[in-house]
Design an enzyme around this catalytic site. Sequence first.
Site, PDB file in Angstrom:
ATOM      1  N   ARG A  90       4.585  26.031 -14.247  1.00 44.00           N
ATOM      2  CA  ARG A  90       4.714  27.426 -14.683  1.00 44.00           C
ATOM      3  C   ARG A  90       3.391  28.166 -14.496  1.00 44.00           C
ATOM      4  NH1 ARG A  90       6.428  29.167 -20.873  1.00 44.00           N
ATOM      5  NH2 ARG A  90       6.738  31.405 -20.503  1.00 44.00           N
ATOM      6  N   ASN A 144      15.614  28.653 -16.827  1.00 46.60           N
ATOM      7  CA  ASN A 144      15.132  29.828 -16.107  1.00 46.60           C
ATOM      8  C   ASN A 144      14.738  29.478 -14.670  1.00 46.60           C
ATOM      9  OD1 ASN A 144      15.353  31.983 -17.899  1.00 46.60           O
ATOM     10  ND2 ASN A 144      13.500  31.407 -18.997  1.00 46.60           N
ATOM     11  N   CYS A 165      21.367  33.336 -22.116  1.00 49.30           N
ATOM     12  CA  CYS A 165      20.046  33.928 -22.313  1.00 49.30           C
ATOM     13  C   CYS A 165      19.995  34.453 -23.741  1.00 49.30           C
ATOM     14  CB  CYS A 165      19.799  35.066 -21.322  1.00 49.30           C
ATOM     15  SG  CYS A 165      18.256  35.943 -21.624  1.00 49.30           S
ATOM     16  N   HIS A 195      18.668  38.462 -17.959  1.00 48.06           N
ATOM     17  CA  HIS A 195      17.443  39.182 -18.285  1.00 48.06           C
ATOM     18  C   HIS A 195      17.478  40.644 -17.848  1.00 48.06           C
ATOM     19  CE1 HIS A 195      15.074  35.150 -18.260  1.00 48.06           C
ATOM     20  NE2 HIS A 195      15.731  35.341 -19.378  1.00 48.06           N
ATOM     21  N   TYR A 247      12.807  42.465 -20.273  1.00 48.48           N
ATOM     22  CA  TYR A 247      12.419  42.068 -18.919  1.00 48.48           C
ATOM     23  C   TYR A 247      12.440  43.227 -17.925  1.00 48.48           C
ATOM     24  CZ  TYR A 247      12.354  37.096 -20.017  1.00 48.48           C
ATOM     25  OH  TYR A 247      12.031  35.876 -20.532  1.00 48.48           O
TER      26      TYR A 247
END
Length: 273
Positions: A90, A144, A165, A195, A247
């Site tokens: 990440r 994700n 989500c 998102h 988002y």
Amino acid sequence: MKVTIVGGGSTYSPELVHGLVARAEAVGLTEIVLQDLREDRLGPVGAFCARMARAMQADITVRTTTSLDEALDGADFVVVQIRVGGQEGRHQDIRLGLDRGLIGQETTGVGGFAKALRTIPVVLDIAERVRERCPDAWLLNFTNPSGMVTEALLRAGHTRTVGLCNVPIEMHMDIAKVLERPVEEISLDWVGLNHLGWVRRVIVDAQDVLPGLIDDIEASVPGPANLPELGYPDGFLRALGAIPSSYVRFFYAPDTMLESIQSKKQTRAEEVM
């Protein structure tokens, strides 16, 4: 009913297990299996979840395993919540964007795309194992980037798939707090996917109260937790006629979001690590 959580060593698992255990009798839940490749995470998380279930006096079994096949056998629902490459991966995804003056984020932009390329093949392999070991099970994807991973599963023919989500339900709860009403008394007209979504109506007592809610937000009255810090121009939400999910700010205000991310001493991944 048996629920299997792939990626069960995640620190998100206790919250998920708590919700399942609290509704165990209503849904007929008898067994939860936490599966993970990392025993160092699975052990403590699994033990905590088992103690929690006992403390809630639930008549269910909570157990752990590193074997995916064992976890899947007989499952009715399979929750997939994995992070391929871990937090280090990440971090690299975030830096991939930031080092080039682009937004670095795990689900949007170049970072999200990199994560998708690394993650989708693994999730598709898991889905094939689900098809072999428990063909009637529903696969609930929490991994994700949620939208891309779920679309890949559906395109590959895994039609018993639902993408999840937490953003929509969190917005629902936040709006309920602002309106000082129980969540059950509020309905949202939500458009979008995962998102990328907007609330375009908030129904209370058969009336749409969204315009007044937007006026309050525009007037800087404390609103949903993911809205006041966005810094949208005055009148923006009123002109939009909707409340965007958190988002969407990466698309509406990319320069502001990039500056915000770059100003932090650590990436989100480094904070988590």
